[in-house]
Structures are given as structure tokens and as C-alpha cells.
Design an enzyme around this catalytic site. Structure first.
Site, short mmCIF file in Angstrom:
data_model
loop_
_atom_site.label_atom_id
_atom_site.label_comp_id
_atom_site.label_asym_id
_atom_site.label_seq_id
_atom_site.Cartn_x
_atom_site.Cartn_y
_atom_site.Cartn_z
N ASN A 148 37.52 24.25 -1.20
CA ASN A 148 36.35 23.83 -0.44
C ASN A 148 35.32 24.96 -0.47
O ASN A 148 35.34 25.87 0.35
CB ASN A 148 36.74 23.48 0.99
CG ASN A 148 37.60 22.23 1.05
OD1 ASN A 148 37.11 21.12 0.91
ND2 ASN A 148 38.90 22.43 1.24
N GLU A 149 34.43 24.88 -1.44
CA GLU A 149 33.47 25.94 -1.69
C GLU A 149 32.40 25.99 -0.59
O GLU A 149 32.28 25.05 0.22
CB GLU A 149 32.81 25.73 -3.04
CG GLU A 149 33.78 25.68 -4.21
CD GLU A 149 34.38 27.05 -4.55
OE1 GLU A 149 34.34 27.95 -3.70
OE2 GLU A 149 34.89 27.20 -5.67
#
Length: 660
Positions: free
Chosen positions: A183-184
């Protein structure tokens, strides 16, 4: 998460700090800036043992009532210690995993399950193949499905989690950008399992596993933040100094989309488990006087005075009492009759730690342990030259071959050199024909080689010889002979891949045999345990275990160890990845411009690592010679800023009787 690069094997010391911000109403003393509970461990091993014990307890509790335990699992180097502990519990204590259901966080896309970098393969090799979790209970996102089937696969993954009753305990790592799973930055709290485009930092961090950033997939499938936050309990683990800045942001700053790990602050049962290095930027660790009363030991006083001097850009002797009062250091001031006594004490302490050539050991037996074939000159080239000039008997022990960090093009170049030199080498027709056959085999392998594919044994040997030749040339700049270099070729490194095997008895024996042979009075050891590839930490572990046995044997009267060499002094050097903090250094060795130039010349001899090293690390774009030059100049500049003598450059060391 796979971006964790800080696996660790510091000497096993049980946790001594378990303070969290929710232990008492209003927060535990010193943790009021921490917005989520944080447990700080003295060493990664202690952290791994506690996490594994928590999992084991949950397994046994669920078994007692006939229920499954659902775990969310990460990859990367940090959780390997936990998996090793769980495997040990299974093999030695009979821990039964038959009631465990697992859901992994993520997988690269595209990625075949059997691929070298596949998380399916990682989990099988590091955990699943060694415990009795039923195969049907194991769930990992697939990276080998058609793109048009990805969305449906993600929905089904969410349904499988829901059908299992939700995740009871989620284990996480944290990426250098603050991501959890994949989850950037920019991911929202309500995201679910999905395809995502990988951030540039994430791809750089993964570059070593793929033998180049250009080979890292641009996409991945990951559990969403919302999926993670739905877990009943969350443990985020982090190790290493390079994780300290992002841990501080995730813990002490408000939740933000820029740091997805900060969303854990809003979970009712989430805890950060960090080693002391990863917790080093937390206020209670870095500047505790800002958040609590401090027990003002000499070391803490020194640290505070240096901090104040640098914060105010004011030399230590020029600090006044008002400077301390205005920066929450009242308690320190009251420990002394006059502020000048404090500043003079710290200033003189630092001044005494500046050691010139005549202050350094001479006429002794020394082993310089170098994890890779260039760490010696990069991190302590100035000291190495001084040791030689002081007539010490110096042995440089290169612990690994470093062969995975050599480009195929370098092998081609040296093969071409041999062919062109066949007449000068007086190679007869039979030898030349044999060489051509071997070269054709190697060239054919290179032409068909996939990124990250393990080299042929002969190619691994050639690459090791390239590194060894460079190492001998580099130490020659310092006046050492080829016979002064030892190439230990430690077994843990010989995988042909970036990911290495755990330290084994065979590795410890290699180091122990060298100690027994040389019987050094002093040893130099790499202490920069934030090496992103983990090799420095693993070498440190092997030396520590071997040194303990060496000392124990000497104390028990075993062997031929003399009293003078039974307990060698330990010098810890840094420099490849970071430098010692000023307050921690025991010795500063000044370098002139000529001395620094000589050090850089030695680093230049490592031609395979110059201009474009294969694994320079994702945290620093400079070449290694530039890092060494700049860090040595920065150390000298810091001493100058504190009011100490001005030098062109300086190396820093920590000296100790024990491996800390």
C-alpha cells in the site's frame, strides 16, 4: 512487507524496554509523543522470540477450544527471525500448526510462483515447508494469472478472508516510504485487495533481489489498508537504522496518506515492535530530555551537550547556562556547580578521543574482518594504513566472496583479456582449446540468462576471483602483501543469490579457526548493522559467536591461546552505510588530504564496484568512494563545529572489550 531489508542477527539480548504510550492514563513517561504503542527491543532476536511466542500462545489457545487461528503474514527479511523461531518451536517443542490458516499480504505482478523473487517461493522456503499448516489453509495472492482475471481474484481473496472469520493477528513490516503490504503512499484507509503500481522507492529497495531496478515488476497485488485494519490485532516489526526515520513519522506524526503505516494509530490493538536501531529517531530515544526527566549519566550528559551545540550551531566552550534552560535541559544544569564545568568536561572528553598515529596500537597482531571484499578500505582505509605504518601484523579477513555483485560484463572482459593474452601466457593448443570451450559455455549461459538467475558454478568462481584480485590490489595501496589477505568464503553466503542462508555452525567454525590461528590482540569488525543486504549483520553474528567460544576456551585453559591474546580488544567501524554518532565514538582518527586521497585510491581498485555498482543500496545514490570521502569530511566538520581542532577528514571507531 518484502521491502524490509533489515534482517538482523545482533547478539541475543532479551528486551529491556517495553514501555508503551498506553500503559498508564495519559501515557507512559517519555512516550507522550507516540500515538501508538511501541515496544523497543535490545536486539532483533529478542523481538522475534516475543512475536513468535505471541503467535504460539494464540495457536494453543484456539486449539484448546477447537477453533482455527487466522494469521496475516508478510515476507521480507525482518519476519524471517519469527519464522525461524516458530519452526524451532514446531520441531523442538511440538507446536502444532494444523489449526492455522494464513493469508499473505502481497505478491509481485507478473510473477510465477516458482520464480526466485516469488513470495510463494519465499514462504515455502522460509516457513511453510517446515511446519504442518495444511496446504488448503495457505493463501497467497497469485501473480501468474491473466490481467483480466486479477480483479476477480482480488474479490475472491477478500471473500476467503471473510469466510475464514477475518484475520486474528496481522504481522507487518514497514517500507522505507512508510508502506505496509504494497500500500504505497496515497493509499486510503478503506482500500481492499487490489492491483497497485509500485512506488519508485519500493522498486529501488527491491532492486538487489532482482539484480537491477530495471528487472523489478512495476505492479503488485496487495491486501488493502482497510483489510489490514480489520484484523483483530496488528504487530508491525521494524529493524535497522535506515527504518528509524519512517518509524518516527508513523508513530509520532498524525495519520496521513503519505505514510500508510500511520493509519495503525487508529487501530485499537496495534503495536510497533522495533529494535533499538529502528527506534533511534523516536523522541524518547534520540532526545529524551524533551519528554521526560533523565538520569544524567556521563554518557547522557555528553549526548545532550553535543546535541545542544549542533542545534544552536555554537561551539561547546561557548555554550551558556541560558542555552540549556531555553532547551529543556534544566535538570542537566543542576548536576553541576557551574555550566563551564559541564562544557569543559564534555569538550575534554571529546578532545581525548582524537587519536593521532602515535596513539594507535603498534607491534601487535590484528585481524580486520571485512564482510565484503571492499568494506575494509571503504570504512577504515585510513586506520588500515595507520595499522600497517605502526608495524602491526595485519591480517585482512574477507568473510564473503562478494561474487553476486559482479556484472556479467566484467567476466566477459576478463575472458577476453585471457584470450588476447594467450601468447603471452604461453598457452599451448590443448589449453587454448579447453579455454575456448569453457568460454563458449559461459557466453551461451550469459546470452540466455534470466534476471536474477543463479550463475553457473564456474561463473560464481570467476566473479569471486575478480573481487579477490581487487581486494589484494586495494590492500597493496596500504602496503600489505597478497599473503596478508584471507578469503574465508563463508558458507552462508554461497547461495548464488542476494538472499543468504542463516548463519550456521560451519560459519562460526570458519571464524573460530582464524582466531585460533592468528591469536590477535585486536580485531576490527563492521558495526554498521543497517547494511540493507544483511551480510554485515550476519558476519557480525558469526564473529560474536566465534569470539565467545574463543574466549571461553582460553578461560578454561583449552588450546594454545596465550594470555595476551585470549581476550582481544574489539574495534567497531562503520562508514559504508552510516557513521558513528559523535557521542558514541571512542576514537577519532584524523586524516590529511593525502591520507584521504590514498584511501580513495584503494577504493578505486575495486573496479567492479566503481561507477555503477550492482548493489549500491537504495538509500544513497553516491558511489562508495564518494560516501567514504563525504562521511569522513563530515565527521571532521562536526568536530570543528563543536570547537575541536579542524581536520581535513576523520574516521570514527567504537572500542570495546566485548561485542556489544
Amino acid at each position: 512487507m518484502s521491502a524490509d531489508a533489515a534482517s538482523g542477527s545482533n547478539p541475543p539480548v532479551e528486551t529491556s524496554t517495553v514501555e508503551t504510550s498506553r500503559q498508564v492514563a495519559g501515557g507512559h513517561e517519555g512516550t507522550q509523543r507516540e500515538r501508538v504503542p511501541v515496544l523497543i527491543f535490545d536486539a532483533p532476536d529478542a523481538m522475534s522470540r516475543q512475536v513468535a511466542r505471541r503467535i504460539a500462545n494464540l495457536i494453543e489457545e484456539r486449539q484448546a477450544v477447537g477453533q482455527p487461528l487466522v494469521l496475516g503474514l508478510p515476507t521480507g527479511s525482518t519476519p524471517i527471525g519469527v519464522y525461524q523461531q516458530l519452526i524451532r518451536m514446531h520441531e523442538e517443542e511440538g507446536l502444532d500448526f494444523s489449526n492455522v490458516v494464513t493469508f499473505n499480504l502481497d505478491e509481485y505482478y507478473p510473477m510465477a510462483p516458482e520464480g526466485l523473487q516469488s513470495y510463494h517461493r519465499f514462504m515455502e522456503e522460509n516457513f511453510f515447508n517446515h511446519v504442518n499448516i495444511p496446504e488448503e489453509n495457505i493463501h497467497i495472492p497469485r501473480g501468474d494469472i491473466p490481467r483480466e482475471a486479477v480483479e476477480h481474484h482480488c474479490i475472491e481473496y477478500e471473500h476467503a478472508i471473510e469466510k475464514a472469520g477475518g484475520i486474528d493477528l496481522m504481522l507487518l513490516g514497514i517500507g522505507r516510504s512508510g508502506h505496509v503490504g504494497f500500500n504505497e503512499p496515497g493509499s486510503s484507509q478503506d482500500t481492499r485487495t487490489r492491483m497497485i503500481v509500485l512506488d519508485e522507492i519500493t522498486r529501488k529497495d527491491a532492486a538487489s533481489d532482482f539484480f537491477g531496478e530495471e528487472n523489478v515488476p512495476q505492479e503488485a497485488i496487495t491486501m488493502g489498508v482497510g483489510t489490514i485494519l480489520d484484523a483483530d490485532e496488528i504487530i508491525l516489526m521494524a529493524t535497522g537504522e535506515h527504518k528509524a526515520p519512517i518509524v518516527q513519522r508513523a508513530v509520532e506524526e498524525p495519520p496521513t496518506r503519505d505514510v500508510t503505516a500511520s493509519y495503525l494509530q487508529e487501530h485499537g490493538n496495534a503495536t510497533f515492535y522495533v529494535d533499538r536501531a529502528a527506534g533511534g529517531e523516536l523522541t524518547r530515544v534520540k532526545t529524551p530530555w524533551l519528554v521526560r526527566e533523565v538520569d544524567w549519566t556521563k554518557r547522557e550528559a555528553k549526548r545532550a551537550v553535543i546535541w545542544l551545540s549542533k542545534t544552536l550551531d555554537k561551539a561547546i566552550p561557548r555554550l551558556e547556562s541560558g542555552d540549556f534552560y531555553r532547551n529543556q535541559l534544566h535538570g542537566l544544569v543542576h548536576q553541576y556547580d557551574h555550566i563551564d564545568d559541564l562544557t569543559r568536561e564534555v569538550f575534554e572528553d571529546l578532545r581525548r578521543r582524537i587519536n593521532y598515529q602515535e596513539d594507535i596500537i603498534s607491534d601487535e597482531r590484528v585481524i580486520v574482518f571485512s564482510p565484503h571484499p571492499d568494506d575494509d578500505v571503504i570504512s577504515m582505509g585510513g586506520m588500515l594504513n595507520t595499522l600497517v605504518e605502526n608495524d602491526n601484523d595485519v591480517t585482512v579477513a574477507y568473510m564473503t566472496s562478494g561474487n553476486v555483485a559482479v556484472f556479467d560484463a566484467d567476466v566477459r572482459r576478463y575472458l577476453r583479456f585471457v584470450e588476447l593474452s594467450s601468447d603471452a601466457l604461453d598457452m599451448d593448443d590443448a589449453a587454448l582449446e579447453d579455454f575456448h570451450e569453457r568460454r563458449e559455455k559461459i557466453e551461451a549461459f550469459f546470452d540466455s540468462k534470466d534476471p536474477g538467475e543463479v550463475d553457473l558454478p564456474e561463473v560464481q568462481d570467476l566473479k569471486a576471483h575478480i573481487r579477490a584480485g581487487e581486494a589484494v590490489a586495494a590492500t597493496g595501496v596500504m602496503g600489505l602483501d597478497p599473503g596478508d589477505s584471507r578469503f574465508l568464503d563463508m558458507p552462508f553466503y554461497k547461495t548464488g543469490r542476494v538472499r543468504k542462508d542463516p548463519i550456521s555452525e560451519a560459519d562460526v567454525e570458519v571464524v573460530l579457526e582464524l582466531l585460533e590461528e592468528v591469536q590477535p590482540t585486536n580485531i576490527f569488525v563492521a558495526g554498521d548493522l543497517s547494511d540493507p543486504h544483511g551480510t554485515h549483520r550476519m558476519c557480525y553474528q558469526a564473529i560474536d559467536e566465534a569470539l565467545q567460544r574463543y574466549r571461553a576456551a582460553a578461560a578454561g585453559g583449552d588450546g594454545e591461546t596465550s594470555e595476551a591474546t585470549a581476550d582481544p580488544g574489539v574495534w567497531l567501524y562503520r562508514g559504508a552505510w552510516q557513521e558513528w554518532e559523535t557521542y558514541r565514538a571512542d576514537v577519532f582518527l584524523p586524516l590529511s588530504k593525502a591520507g584521504l586521497d590514498q584511501k580513495v585510491e584503494a577504493i578505486y581498485k575495486h573496479e567492479s564496484q566503481k561507477d555503477r555498482a550492482m548493489f549500491p543500496g537504495a538509500y544513497d545514490k553516491r558511489e562508495f568512494w564518494q560516501r567514504a570521502r563525504d562521511r569522513n569530511r563530515d565527521t571532521a566538520e562536526t568536530l570543528n563545529q563543536l570547537g575541536l581542532p579542524e581536520f581535513y577528514a576523520a574516521e570514527a571507531f567504537v572500542t570495546t572489550d566485548k561485542m556489544p
